[in-house]
Design a protein around this motif. Structure first.
Motif, mmCIF file in Angstrom:
data_model
loop_
_atom_site.group_PDB
_atom_site.id
_atom_site.type_symbol
_atom_site.label_atom_id
_atom_site.label_comp_id
_atom_site.label_asym_id
_atom_site.label_seq_id
_atom_site.Cartn_x
_atom_site.Cartn_y
_atom_site.Cartn_z
ATOM 1 N N ALA B 160 59.385 87.494 74.004
ATOM 2 C CA ALA B 160 58.772 88.564 73.210
ATOM 3 C C ALA B 160 57.254 88.408 73.176
ATOM 4 C CB ALA B 160 59.346 88.554 71.797
ATOM 5 N N SER B 161 56.774 87.176 72.993
ATOM 6 C CA SER B 161 55.323 86.984 72.893
ATOM 7 C C SER B 161 54.653 87.184 74.247
ATOM 8 C CB SER B 161 55.004 85.601 72.314
ATOM 9 O OG SER B 161 55.542 84.568 73.110
ATOM 10 N N ALA B 162 55.320 86.785 75.328
ATOM 11 C CA ALA B 162 54.736 86.982 76.659
ATOM 12 C C ALA B 162 54.662 88.469 76.995
ATOM 13 C CB ALA B 162 55.548 86.232 77.716
ATOM 14 N N LEU B 163 55.733 89.199 76.737
ATOM 15 C CA LEU B 163 55.705 90.641 77.001
ATOM 16 C C LEU B 163 54.642 91.311 76.131
ATOM 17 C CD1 LEU B 163 59.543 91.411 77.229
ATOM 18 C CD2 LEU B 163 57.914 91.293 79.133
ATOM 19 N N ALA B 164 54.528 90.884 74.881
ATOM 20 C CA ALA B 164 53.504 91.449 73.995
ATOM 21 C C ALA B 164 52.117 91.238 74.587
ATOM 22 C CB ALA B 164 53.603 90.821 72.611
ATOM 23 N N ALA B 165 51.912 90.078 75.204
ATOM 24 C CA ALA B 165 50.611 89.764 75.801
ATOM 25 C C ALA B 165 50.364 90.546 77.086
ATOM 26 C CB ALA B 165 50.527 88.263 76.087
ATOM 27 N N GLY B 166 51.412 91.145 77.642
ATOM 28 C CA GLY B 166 51.262 91.864 78.902
ATOM 29 C C GLY B 166 51.709 91.052 80.102
ATOM 30 N N CYS B 167 52.452 89.974 79.840
ATOM 31 C CA CYS B 167 52.909 89.102 80.923
ATOM 32 C C CYS B 167 54.382 89.347 81.227
ATOM 33 C CB CYS B 167 52.725 87.635 80.532
ATOM 34 S SG CYS B 167 51.013 87.163 80.311
ATOM 35 N N PRO B 168 54.715 89.673 82.478
ATOM 36 C CA PRO B 168 56.124 89.724 82.871
ATOM 37 C C PRO B 168 56.728 88.322 82.764
ATOM 38 C CG PRO B 168 54.675 90.650 84.563
ATOM 39 C CD PRO B 168 53.807 89.940 83.589
ATOM 40 N N VAL B 169 58.054 88.281 82.672
ATOM 41 C CA VAL B 169 58.732 87.025 82.355
ATOM 42 C C VAL B 169 59.856 86.764 83.346
ATOM 43 C CG1 VAL B 169 60.310 86.016 80.645
ATOM 44 C CG2 VAL B 169 58.184 87.096 79.889
ATOM 45 N N VAL B 170 59.993 85.504 83.759
ATOM 46 C CA VAL B 170 61.214 85.075 84.444
ATOM 47 C C VAL B 170 61.811 83.958 83.604
ATOM 48 C CG1 VAL B 170 62.231 84.058 86.510
ATOM 49 C CG2 VAL B 170 60.345 85.700 86.720
ATOM 50 N N VAL B 171 63.039 84.185 83.112
ATOM 51 C CA VAL B 171 63.696 83.207 82.248
ATOM 52 C C VAL B 171 64.625 82.333 83.075
ATOM 53 C CG1 VAL B 171 65.096 82.848 80.183
ATOM 54 C CG2 VAL B 171 63.679 84.909 80.376
#
Lengths: 496, 496
Positions: B160-171
């Motif tokens: 959630a915090s990465a997406l909020a920052a504008g960063c795509p995520v790979v979990v």
């Protein structure tokens, strides 16, 4: 067996100065003693008013000792009295600036970054009373830079920001200016005594081995570094491989590209003016700025050719000068010659020795030019990397795609500069592209000169920095703090 | 040769669930594809309104899929439907909370942390116009935790915090809940599609080797991790030894000490109430909380003895339960037995197997007690370290010096809790001492339960965290941003 001596050296001649060493190399016991003395000062530094007083007293004493400090620094670095006088003024300003930040630390926007929440049992999960504040990390190790004997050394930005945060400091002196370092630390320690803080609040160590010793010390909680990629990476690795890793805020080098568009050269006289500006910027302080523009993208064609010629002329008129030490002089001359010898590289102005009776070690500045497609070859990688000293490389591009390809190959940078008219329809996109790999993006002007300001960011993607932090400006203090939340603590028991 | 299968396992029985694997292990090509797809989503995520919409749509879809998600998570983790329903509500709240932070990002106190300076040529050095703003780091790798299949996993705080920052995520999915992970990522990707973002904005990879692969990938710009000290340190080391090191924000474990003073036990019934509270806290979620109170300093003497007895009684009444997987069960039982077997350690409540027909793998909670001087022996170090699962260690101290000596031996912690009356004249000093090694300091109450709030700090000195950042609360977003200063850029060309 006595400790090894530390000598001050005159870079103009390469000879030792005076008949006495200025210090001794700090062995493990000396480093340990400095760190322990600094650690013992932590509780006293918790008093913010006293910290602000320390920074102001230090500014006062450095200002008062100006003539002696500048004379020592010039003798050791050959940077010249005018530049060093300006650098000392900046350093004094910086100390006072951080004192002001300490005054305002607990207020809105202050660096304690206080945040509060009141209890709300209806939330999922329920929220208790919370008070968040930042606290000092602990002892900070500072590695002084070669090229700024004041502003990025003993009394410089790392020291000022760490003290502002409440962190005692142990500085590893740079071997290019040990006498200046000793004089500066004496002023800082006098200031500490004056405001009732322990002298151990600021320590100084000398010698190559003292560096790793400092980074490995269990009581050191963070490190600030300004220097070369090789030395910085070695110390970064040490910080990361400690049993308890610590933050390592290093500034390791940057090529600081400049993109000149065709439109940027179109106005009458624009090329000549840019050439003069560039020559002034890349030779400033004999090119020994971390923000020196080392790679300039210039369009192919007649306007670019005229710019090249104007730059060659302006460079030929730049005075010869002396680099900080013999090792840097060798690296500069060798590095320039190696780049000049690559296929398709043209020498517009030849860097080389330029001895005078007063300064047998002096050198002159140089400029190279290369077509973009040649610069993109694997064999030509050195052209895209920093060459410390008064040299810059023009890369001539045929179209925007070539310029983009060169920019895409660069490592992270401290700065990137765009020269194009504000009416350029691609200006926004170009600025965004530069921001992808640089920490400061300039529209016009030149990157040398880094203002001490709230909105300054002096850092950039690796290797420009080893972290996302800045080493100049208000937010530099964030490097030396960590947050703590206090939960359901009665108001009267909260830290001030 | 096909890819290796990923199975969902029932921890109550240790058996595989169903006849089909839920996924396949991600080889290097699959990790690379996920990272490249995420990287391709970066430009689209620059639109803040769309990011906020993504977070809200994700919250909506997770909420709507609640019953299926909770059923899958309970089947895979045995954490129970009530707890998992609460955790999902927290996760949904957290996504909406970060959406709100995105709405306010550019305003005062917003996470873009905009700072401006106007030109002042009179300063030394002169100050140009500066506009500082934070930009996204790039693709973020997230390592899901075992113990929170929602809140610290695929749809959790790091994502959630990465997406909020504008960063795509790979979990990187945790092997304890692959089905839950697949269901959650499907909800997130549906949300992305719904708001017009590429599905690659959120990727998911499985398998042990996918972890290092993700950390080493050149396009990954930062990592969030919640897990064990051993696994976390190995990945931290990989991040630090990359050619271009990246920030690694890891939460690696914490013993979360509680200091109970004599005065804290003095009021009638205080000891019994504290004992009940402690039993509830250290057995919550079968002790599988990173904030579990694992070490409780209790004064020697009659009041402390009564507290011990009350805690033993309360623990005996705690229901048996199932740990997240067989490896954790073994580590818990072995770790408890090893500590119980140390000299001078008394077992107040024996942890051990507690099989039922439905849950042959169930265990019961345990409590140990040891005099402080014994706990300080080198041989007894394990008592001062986290034992993951429902166990806690009481350390009985004769005086404040003994309690301080034990606290001084602890590694960095997420939390530290003080139980003493507000009238305790040493309360302020004790809170300050706890803040030296902990990131959240509680006055009363228990550390389990971490509010999603502006003033929350969930982190602490190493190994609690590998950085000075928080993984919960508003400032968690700072981990995925870096500042850029724009110098003398015309207003109309500045980034929004």
């Amino acid at each position: 067996m006595g400790a090894e001596s530390v000598w001050s050296v005159d870079p103009r001649t390469g000879e030792r100065r005076g008949n006495e060493p200025v210090a001794v190399v700090s062995g493990p016991a000396a480093v340990d003693a400095a760190v322990r003395a600094a650690h013992a000062a932590l509780p006293a530094l918790a008093d913010r008013a006293r910290r602000a007083a320390l920074l102001r007293a230090a500014a006062e004493r450095l200002h008062a000792a100006g003539p002696e400090l500048v004379a020592a620094a010039d003798a050791e670095t050959a940077l010249g009295a005018p530049r060093l006088t300006g650098e000392l003024a900046r350093t004094v300003f910086q100390l006072r600036y951080f004192a002001g930040l300490v005054d305002d630390a607990a207020g809105p926007g202050g660096f304690l970054d206080v945040r509060r929440d009141s209890a709300d049992p209806a939330l999922a999960p329920p929220r208790p009373d919370l008070y968040r504040v930042k606290v000092p990390l602990g002892v900070v190790g500072v590695f002084a830079a070669s090229n700024f004997p004041f502003a990025f050394s003993v009394p410089g930005g790392d020291t000022a920001s760490a003290l502002a945060a409440g962190c005692p400091v142990v500085v590893k002196a740079h071997p290019d200016h040990p006498e200046t370092s000793e004089r500066a630390v004496a002023a800082l320690r006098d200031a500490a005594r004056e405001v009732g803080l322990p002298e151990g609040t600021i320590g100084l160590v000398h010698g190559f081995e003292a560096g790793p010793e400092l980074v490995r010390h269990p009581l050191v909680a963070g490190v600030g570094f300004t220097g070369s990629p090789r030395g910085g990476r070695a110390l970064f690795d040490l910080a990361a491989t400690r049993p308890r890793p610590i933050p390592f805020h290093g500034e390791l080098g940057s090529v600081n590209p400049v993109l000149v568009t065709g439109a940027g050269l179109a106005a009458p006289g624009a090329g000549e003016e840019l050439a003069r500006g560039l020559a002034g910027s890349f030779t400033l302080g004999m090119g020994q700025f971390c923000t020196k523009p080392g790679l300039v993208l210039v369009p192919a064609g007649a306007a670019g050719d005229a710019f090249e010629k104007a730059l060659a002329d302006a460079t030929a008129q730049a005075p010869a000068g002396v680099l900080l030490d013999a090792r840097m002089r060798d690296a500069f001359l060798t590095g320039f010659a190696r780049r000049a010898g690559l296929a398709d590289v043209q020498t517009l102005a030849p860097a080389g020795p330029a001895a005078t009776p007063d300064a047998p070690q002096a050198v002159r500045a140089g400029v190279l030019s290369v077509p973009a497609r040649a610069a993109l070859r694997g064999s030509h990688e050195a052209l895209l990397e920093e060459c410390f000293g008064p040299a810059t490389v023009l890369v001539r591009y045929a179209d925007a795609a070539e310029a983009d390809a060169v920019l895409a190959r660069l490592d992270g940078c401290l700065t990137a500069t765009l020269h194009t008219p504000a009416t350029d329809p691609d200006a926004t996109a170009r600025l965004a592209a530069l921001a992808r790999f640089a920490g400061r993006v300039l529209f016009g002007g030149w990157p040398t000169g880094v203002a001490v300001a709230d909105a300054m960011h002096h850092g950039g993607p690796y290797p420009a920095s080893t972290s996302t932090s800045t080493s100049v400006g208000a937010t530099a203090v964030e490097r030396w703090l960590r947050p703590v939340s206090f939960q359901t603590v009665p108001e009267e028991l909260l830290p001030r």
